[in-house]
Write a protein that holds these residues in place. Structure first.
Motif, short mmCIF file in Angstrom:
data_model
loop_
_atom_site.label_atom_id
_atom_site.label_comp_id
_atom_site.label_asym_id
_atom_site.label_seq_id
_atom_site.Cartn_x
_atom_site.Cartn_y
_atom_site.Cartn_z
N GLU A 10 0.83 -1.21 0.00
CA GLU A 10 0.00 0.00 0.00
C GLU A 10 0.87 1.26 0.00
OE1 GLU A 10 -3.17 0.18 -0.42
OE2 GLU A 10 -3.56 -1.98 -0.31
N LEU A 11 1.94 1.25 0.75
CA LEU A 11 2.83 2.41 0.78
C LEU A 11 3.52 2.61 -0.56
CD1 LEU A 11 4.43 1.83 4.31
CD2 LEU A 11 2.87 3.69 3.68
N ALA A 12 3.91 1.50 -1.20
CA ALA A 12 4.55 1.60 -2.51
C ALA A 12 3.57 2.09 -3.56
CB ALA A 12 5.13 0.24 -2.92
N ALA A 13 2.32 1.63 -3.50
CA ALA A 13 1.31 2.05 -4.47
C ALA A 13 0.98 3.53 -4.32
CB ALA A 13 0.04 1.22 -4.29
N LEU A 43 21.06 -1.61 -2.39
CA LEU A 43 20.12 -1.63 -3.51
C LEU A 43 20.40 -2.79 -4.46
CD1 LEU A 43 19.84 2.19 -4.32
CD2 LEU A 43 18.11 0.73 -3.27
N LYS A 44 21.67 -3.16 -4.60
CA LYS A 44 22.00 -4.30 -5.48
C LYS A 44 21.52 -5.61 -4.88
CE LYS A 44 26.10 -2.22 -7.65
NZ LYS A 44 27.58 -2.30 -7.79
N ILE A 45 21.58 -5.72 -3.57
CA ILE A 45 21.17 -6.96 -2.91
C ILE A 45 19.65 -7.11 -2.91
CG2 ILE A 45 21.12 -8.19 -0.71
CD1 ILE A 45 23.82 -6.89 -0.10
N ALA A 46 18.94 -6.01 -2.67
CA ALA A 46 17.48 -6.06 -2.56
C ALA A 46 16.84 -6.48 -3.88
CB ALA A 46 16.95 -4.70 -2.13
N THR A 47 15.83 -7.32 -3.79
CA THR A 47 15.10 -7.80 -4.97
C THR A 47 13.98 -6.84 -5.32
OG1 THR A 47 15.54 -10.10 -4.32
CG2 THR A 47 13.77 -9.72 -5.90
N PRO A 48 13.96 -6.30 -6.53
CA PRO A 48 12.87 -5.39 -6.91
C PRO A 48 11.61 -6.16 -7.30
CG PRO A 48 14.43 -5.58 -8.71
CD PRO A 48 14.98 -6.41 -7.59
N SER A 71 0.99 -0.54 -9.75
CA SER A 71 1.17 0.88 -9.44
C SER A 71 2.27 1.00 -8.40
CB SER A 71 -0.12 1.51 -8.93
OG SER A 71 -0.64 0.75 -7.84
N GLY A 72 3.49 1.26 -8.87
CA GLY A 72 4.60 1.42 -7.95
C GLY A 72 5.56 0.24 -7.96
N MET A 73 6.53 0.29 -7.06
CA MET A 73 7.53 -0.76 -6.96
C MET A 73 8.03 -0.81 -5.53
SD MET A 73 11.26 -1.16 -8.80
CE MET A 73 12.04 -0.10 -7.56
N LEU A 74 8.37 -1.99 -5.07
CA LEU A 74 9.02 -2.11 -3.77
C LEU A 74 10.22 -3.03 -3.90
CD1 LEU A 74 8.25 -5.07 -2.31
CD2 LEU A 74 6.05 -3.96 -2.08
N ARG A 75 11.14 -2.91 -2.96
CA ARG A 75 12.32 -3.77 -2.93
C ARG A 75 12.25 -4.64 -1.69
NH1 ARG A 75 14.60 1.19 -4.79
NH2 ARG A 75 15.63 0.97 -6.83
N ILE A 76 12.84 -5.83 -1.79
CA ILE A 76 12.74 -6.80 -0.71
C ILE A 76 14.11 -7.35 -0.35
CG2 ILE A 76 11.74 -9.00 0.00
CD1 ILE A 76 9.51 -8.56 -2.01
N LEU A 77 14.40 -7.38 0.95
CA LEU A 77 15.53 -8.14 1.48
C LEU A 77 14.94 -9.44 2.01
CD1 LEU A 77 17.84 -5.65 3.43
CD2 LEU A 77 18.29 -6.76 1.25
N THR A 78 15.12 -10.51 1.26
CA THR A 78 14.52 -11.79 1.63
C THR A 78 15.17 -12.36 2.88
OG1 THR A 78 16.02 -12.86 0.06
CG2 THR A 78 13.79 -12.35 -0.71
N GLY A 79 14.43 -13.25 3.56
CA GLY A 79 14.89 -13.81 4.82
C GLY A 79 15.81 -14.99 4.65
N SER A 100 3.77 10.57 -5.99
CA SER A 100 3.10 10.48 -7.28
C SER A 100 1.61 10.61 -7.08
CB SER A 100 3.42 9.14 -7.94
OG SER A 100 2.68 8.10 -7.32
N SER A 101 0.84 10.56 -8.18
CA SER A 101 -0.60 10.71 -8.11
C SER A 101 -1.30 9.37 -8.00
CB SER A 101 -1.10 11.45 -9.36
OG SER A 101 -0.74 10.71 -10.51
N VAL A 102 -0.54 8.30 -7.79
CA VAL A 102 -1.13 6.97 -7.71
C VAL A 102 -1.60 6.71 -6.29
CG1 VAL A 102 -0.74 4.51 -8.07
CG2 VAL A 102 0.43 6.18 -9.52
N PHE A 103 -2.93 6.62 -6.09
CA PHE A 103 -3.50 6.38 -4.76
C PHE A 103 -4.58 5.32 -4.85
CE2 PHE A 103 -1.59 9.51 -2.12
CZ PHE A 103 -1.22 10.52 -2.96
N SER A 104 -4.72 4.60 -3.79
CA SER A 104 -5.85 3.69 -3.72
C SER A 104 -7.12 4.49 -3.51
CB SER A 104 -5.65 2.72 -2.54
OG SER A 104 -5.72 3.43 -1.33
N SER A 105 -8.26 3.88 -3.77
CA SER A 105 -9.53 4.57 -3.58
C SER A 105 -9.72 4.96 -2.12
CB SER A 105 -10.67 3.67 -4.03
OG SER A 105 -10.69 2.47 -3.29
N THR A 106 -9.21 4.15 -1.20
CA THR A 106 -9.32 4.48 0.21
C THR A 106 -8.54 5.73 0.54
OG1 THR A 106 -9.49 2.13 0.71
CG2 THR A 106 -8.97 3.58 2.55
#
Length: 436
Positions: free
Chosen positions: A177-180, A228-233, A238-246, A423-429
């Motif tokens: 939701e934060l990324a979107a 940033l290189k380690i994190a998985t995009p 709508s949007g993008m997030l990166r992940i540091l897997t466990g 950005s202008s990308v928001f959920s309806s909520t």
């Protein structure tokens, strides 16, 4: 007053003899043949400073942090510029290999004085995640990442008691939701018992991104670019997030040391507006091992994630088993991390488990139990939406955007998302709340 010093290795000249001829600033109390002997001497309280003339490449952030915890500062001799930068990053005072005795004594005195009068910056630490003080790294120059924040990211940690209250479900979808909403988001899987973020998002990952980041942090080699290189995009509609897997197996928990995790979180704040952390349930502090300050802590990942969080969501199941567990867990959380101030989230709310008008029933039950924290949010049970998202390896906002569960999670995070939107990308909520 002379400063007791232990040394290991030899410099180009007779290091020990040169320091002893000064007759005053420092006193060499032991010359060690290897680093392990030096560590033992420092752990015994023999010295206030350790001079590493050879073998500085064996120094790590965790090791230096342990020495700092017993009041020992570390000075290493090296002529390498790269090694000097690395040593400085992990809290070591570096000096040229050919430094004269008087100058070296001055550096030792200065390092001891700085340790006795720490900088105003202090990492929030309950002391349970690690016996050592969290390391204070020296800011370094890094190339700015276009469009990314620098050092102001907010850490949101999602925790919950034993059982399956839905910690990962909440963490993953909060991040989504934060990324979107247009924020840069880094999702970290710090569950050292059963990491599942990668599986929930359909990622076939065997690299354990968080363990990689901790390894680099321990060596003083983790900067924003490396993180940033380690994190998985993960690209969303709508949007993008990166992940540091466990970690891929629970027995790899020793790779997640508290000191290294502290550095990872510092770097994460530099590359993301929001850092969302999924943690384990266990808050035990390994008190039976407290005599051994070199031992890693089994639950360091969870405790450090809670200690460094700006916001903590405490997630519990909304039923006759989950609610009492959450109440007891909150008491344990307050004892382990007093500064946490968790926001209580009751998940899987349904009339079948809580009775007619479940939210009212749960509020009344919560008041009877008497915890100081109020209930921040109710997340309705929506098995069909959760199953659809899991089957597709995606977020609720993509698999079931109109579900009540997705809307409730959006409501939970829409306020900070609006404040930090890019950005202008928001959920309806979120749009609805903006109008209100």
């Amino acid at each position: 007053m002379s400063i007791p010093v232990v040394t290991v290795g030899q410099s180009r000249e007779d290091l020990v003899g040169g320091l002893e001829r000064l007759h005053g600033p420092v006193t060499v109390v032991r010359r060690c043949s290897e680093l392990t002997e030096l560590l033992a001497a420092c752990q015994s309280g023999l010295a206030r400073a350790a001079v590493v003339a050879e073998g500085s490449d064996e120094l790590t952030a965790s090791l230096v942090d342990r020495l700092t915890a017993v009041g020992v500062v570390v000075i290493a001799l090296t002529d390498s510029t790269e090694e000097t930068v690395r040593l400085t990053a992990i809290g070591v005072t570096a000096a040229p290999a050919g430094v004269d005795s008087a100058a070296l004594a001055g550096r030792i005195s200065g390092a001891v004085a700085r340790w006795a009068s720490p900088a105003p910056f202090q990492v929030r630490d309950s002391g349970f995640a690690d016996t050592g003080a969290a390391i204070r790294t020296v800011p370094e120059e890094i190339d700015a990442v276009p469009g990314e924040p620098s050092g102001s990211g907010q850490v949101i940690t999602v925790w919950g008691p034993a059982g399956s209250p839905g910690r990962t479900l909440v963490a993953v979808n909060v991040a989504g939701e934060l990324a979107a909403a247009g924020n840069s988001v880094l999702l970290i899987d710090a569950d050292s018992y059963g990491a599942s973020v990668a599986g929930m998002l359909g990622l076939l990952d065997e690299s354990a991104g968080l363990a990689q980041a901790c390894r680099l942090a321990d060596l003083g080699q983790l900067d924003a670019g490396a993180l940033l290189k380690i994190a998985t995009p993960v690209v969303l509609k709508s949007g993008m997030l990166r992940i540091l897997t466990g970690i891929t197996r629970a027995d790899r928990w020793t790779e997640l040391r508290a000191t290294a995790l502290g550095v990872v979180f510092e770097r994460a704040r530099e590359v993301a507006d929001f850092v969302v952390v999924d943690t384990s349930f266990c808050l035990e502090a390994d008190e039976e091992l407290s005599f051994d300050t070199m031992a890693p802590r089994r639950n360091a990942a969870t405790l450090r994630s809670l200690e460094l969080a700006d916001t903590v969501y405490a997630v519990g199941s909304a039923d006759s088993i989950g609610v009492p567990r959450l109440v007891r867990g909150l008491a344990e959380l307050e004892a382990a991390v007093p500064q946490a101030s968790p926001k209580v989230v009751l998940n899987k709310v349904r009339a079948a488990a809580a009775g007619r008008f479940p939210e009212r029933q749960l509020r009344e039950a919560w008041e009877r139990y008497g915890p100081s924290e109020g209930i921040t949010a109710f997340l309705p049970a929506d098995g069909a939406a959760s199953d659809a998202a899991l089957l597709a390896g995606s977020l609720l906002l993509e698999a079931a955007p109109d579900s009540g569960l997705r809307q409730a999670i959006a409501d939970l995070v829409c306020a900070p998302a609006q404040q930090k939107r890019r950005s202008s990308v928001f959920s309806s909520t979120a749009k609805r709340h903006l109008k209100g």
